[in-house]
Motif scaffolding. Structure first.
Motif, PDB file in Angstrom:
ATOM      1  N   ARG A  98       0.654  -1.389  -0.330  1.00  0.00           N
ATOM      2  CA  ARG A  98      -0.169  -0.083  -0.710  1.00  0.00           C
ATOM      3  C   ARG A  98       0.402   1.266  -0.092  1.00  0.00           C
ATOM      4  N   PRO A  99       0.761   2.335  -1.276  1.00  0.00           N
ATOM      5  CA  PRO A  99       1.227   3.342  -0.921  1.00  0.00           C
ATOM      6  C   PRO A  99       1.008   4.152   0.318  1.00  0.00           C
ATOM      7  N   LEU A 100       2.284   5.026   0.591  1.00  0.00           N
ATOM      8  CA  LEU A 100       1.949   5.798   1.616  1.00  0.00           C
ATOM      9  C   LEU A 100       1.210   6.759   0.489  1.00  0.00           C
ATOM     10  N   PRO A 101       1.043   7.724   2.056  1.00  0.00           N
ATOM     11  CA  PRO A 101      -0.294   8.316   1.537  1.00  0.00           C
ATOM     12  C   PRO A 101       1.315   9.798   1.029  1.00  0.00           C
ATOM     13  N   LYS A 102       0.879  11.059   0.842  1.00  0.00           N
ATOM     14  CA  LYS A 102       1.888  12.449   0.127  1.00  0.00           C
ATOM     15  C   LYS A 102       1.361  13.203   1.281  1.00  0.00           C
ATOM     16  N   ILE A 103       2.678  13.694   1.715  1.00  0.00           N
ATOM     17  CA  ILE A 103       2.572  14.387   3.040  1.00  0.00           C
ATOM     18  C   ILE A 103       2.750  16.114   2.454  1.00  0.00           C
ATOM     19  N   LEU A 104       1.896  16.734   3.518  1.00  0.00           N
ATOM     20  CA  LEU A 104       1.796  18.129   3.193  1.00  0.00           C
ATOM     21  C   LEU A 104       2.118  19.071   4.608  1.00  0.00           C
ATOM     22  N   SER A 105       3.372  19.553   4.038  1.00  0.00           N
ATOM     23  CA  SER A 105       4.110  20.014   5.763  1.00  0.00           C
ATOM     24  C   SER A 105       2.902  21.442   5.963  1.00  0.00           C
ATOM     25  N   HIS A 106       3.073  21.530   7.595  1.00  0.00           N
ATOM     26  CA  HIS A 106       2.069  22.616   7.791  1.00  0.00           C
ATOM     27  C   HIS A 106       2.297  24.161   7.512  1.00  0.00           C
ATOM     28  N   ALA A 107       3.436  24.411   6.766  1.00  0.00           N
ATOM     29  CA  ALA A 107       3.987  25.400   6.521  1.00  0.00           C
ATOM     30  C   ALA A 107       2.903  25.785   5.053  1.00  0.00           C
ATOM     31  N   GLN A 108       3.395  24.441   3.888  1.00  0.00           N
ATOM     32  CA  GLN A 108       2.628  24.889   2.728  1.00  0.00           C
ATOM     33  C   GLN A 108       0.990  25.153   2.680  1.00  0.00           C
ATOM     34  N   VAL A 109       0.360  24.436   4.425  1.00  0.00           N
ATOM     35  CA  VAL A 109      -1.078  24.168   3.910  1.00  0.00           C
ATOM     36  C   VAL A 109      -1.714  25.857   4.850  1.00  0.00           C
ATOM     37  N   GLU A 110      -0.615  26.244   5.320  1.00  0.00           N
ATOM     38  CA  GLU A 110      -0.492  28.085   6.010  1.00  0.00           C
ATOM     39  C   GLU A 110      -0.550  28.593   3.907  1.00  0.00           C
ATOM     40  N   ALA A 111       0.732  27.963   3.792  1.00  0.00           N
ATOM     41  CA  ALA A 111       0.791  29.601   2.851  1.00  0.00           C
ATOM     42  C   ALA A 111      -0.452  29.580   1.475  1.00  0.00           C
ATOM     43  N   LEU A 112      -0.921  28.237   0.807  1.00  0.00           N
ATOM     44  CA  LEU A 112      -2.341  28.233   0.655  1.00  0.00           C
ATOM     45  C   LEU A 112      -3.466  28.355   1.312  1.00  0.00           C
ATOM     46  N   GLU A 114      -3.454  31.090   3.217  1.00  0.00           N
ATOM     47  CA  GLU A 114      -2.697  32.808   3.193  1.00  0.00           C
ATOM     48  C   GLU A 114      -3.607  33.486   1.598  1.00  0.00           C
ATOM     49  N   ARG A 115      -3.279  33.114   0.569  1.00  0.00           N
ATOM     50  CA  ARG A 115      -3.413  32.899  -0.732  1.00  0.00           C
ATOM     51  C   ARG A 115      -5.370  32.893  -0.921  1.00  0.00           C
ATOM     52  N   ALA A 224      -0.920  26.555  -7.404  1.00  0.00           N
ATOM     53  CA  ALA A 224       0.144  27.424  -8.445  1.00  0.00           C
ATOM     54  C   ALA A 224       0.053  28.740  -7.881  1.00  0.00           C
ATOM     55  N   ARG A 225      -0.491  29.725  -7.096  1.00  0.00           N
ATOM     56  CA  ARG A 225      -1.182  31.564  -6.967  1.00  0.00           C
ATOM     57  C   ARG A 225      -0.647  30.884  -5.492  1.00  0.00           C
ATOM     58  N   ALA A 226      -0.190  30.446  -4.966  1.00  0.00           N
ATOM     59  CA  ALA A 226       0.085  30.865  -3.613  1.00  0.00           C
ATOM     60  C   ALA A 226       1.979  29.638  -3.697  1.00  0.00           C
ATOM     61  N   GLY A 227       2.163  29.884  -5.151  1.00  0.00           N
ATOM     62  CA  GLY A 227       3.597  29.353  -4.767  1.00  0.00           C
ATOM     63  C   GLY A 227       3.959  28.214  -4.066  1.00  0.00           C
TER      64      GLY A 227
END
Length: 296
Positions: A98-112, A114-115, A224-227
């Motif tokens: 079973r593939p492991l789920p992709k990880i999204l960091s707290h910083a990336q969530v915050e950037a998303l 914010e945008r 993409a707009r959030a960098g």
């Protein structure tokens, strides 16, 4: 060949409550095998064994899924008296991890966020809708299909919960954060009033909801707009982030299973890999023997 497959799918829908997407996946796998073998319902063990070569270029997980569909199909044929023998043991059995789920960091969530909040601040319907979608994806862990098909009747009035219809038409109660409630309220002020869905489509009829494909596009475009690299983010990755970050915060695995709508806790346990460091620290700090030195 269509009749046995159709009868099998009708059984899945009636007796197991299989969702439309599940039924469509089963149909694709069964019909593709039928095209390879000529008459799937009449196939013998040698023909099924030959599928290993025909599927050689496929990923192990794909072969495992196809084999599972065929095993269930032949089991059904035997149960219904349409076949006397079950040739499915000859099907390939790859060891699919079973593939492991992709990880999204707290910083990336915050950037998303914010945008999304910046764009919602302009008061445009698109910006307010996107923020509400994002809040429910990450704040409540909804599946894409569950989110886009939310009816207005599911929106909470007094209690901070959504009534969600998940896989197999199973309903569950999902908590909605104060942030998400505020985003939904702002969206409700500008959304189309003549649609029965919380997130209506822009079709000419105006009676449908946005599609899963459109939701996927909206999330990628926002990233993409959030960098953020759009390849790293999708609606399902945000659902993974919801689960991962809750577990990091100390959520119980059984509670997480309920929130995600998993029928089997083994599905939920995939998230425990991301929190191994916290679990080790928990044992070292909370175990009854943790504070006792070893004897000489």
């Amino acid at each position: 060949m269509a009749q046995p497959i159709d009868t099998f799918l009708a059984m899945l829908a009636a007796e197991r409550g299989a969702a439309p997407n599940t039924l469509a996946a089963y149909r694709r796998d069964l019909e593709s095998a039928d095209a390879l073998l000529g008459d799937l319902a009449a196939a013998d063990r040698d023909q099924l064994a030959s599928l290993a070569g025909k599927w050689a270029a496929l990923a192990p997980s794909t072969v495992a899924r196809k084999s599972s569909a065929l095993r269930q199909f032949f089991g059904f044929l035997v149960d219904e008296g349409l076949r006397k023998d079950d040739p499915s043991p000859a099907l390939p059995r790859p060891m699919a991890r079973r593939p492991l789920p992709k990880i999204l960091s707290h910083a990336q969530v915050e950037a998303l966020f914010e945008r999304a909040e910046l764009e919602a601040g302009a008061g445009t319907p698109e910006g307010l809708r996107n923020l509400a979608l994002l809040e429910l994806l990450y704040g409540s862990g909804l599946r894409a299909t569950e989110l886009v098909s939310l009816p207005l009747s599911a929106v909470p009035r007094d209690a901070p919960f959504l009534t969600v219809t998940g896989k197999g038409s199973q309903q569950r109660m999902v908590p909605v954060s104060r942030r998400a409630q505020a985003a939904i309220a702002r969206w409700m002020e500008v959304r189309s009033a003549d649609s029965p869905f919380l997130f209506p489509s822009r079709s000419r009829s105006g009676s449908g909801h946005i599609s899963r494909i459109r939701l996927y596009q909206l999330v990628k475009e926002l990233a993409a707009r959030a960098g953020i690299d759009p390849a790293r983010i999708s609606p399902h990755v945000l659902r993974h982030a919801f689960a991962t970050h809750l577990l990091e915060g100390g959520a119980d695995l059984r509670v997480l299973q309920t929130l995600l709508g998993h029928a089997d806790i083994a599905t939920t346990q995939i998230y425990t890999h991301v929190d191994s460091a916290r679990l080790v620290a928990l044992v070292n700090e909370r175990h009854p023997l943790a504070g006792k030195a070893r004897g000489g």
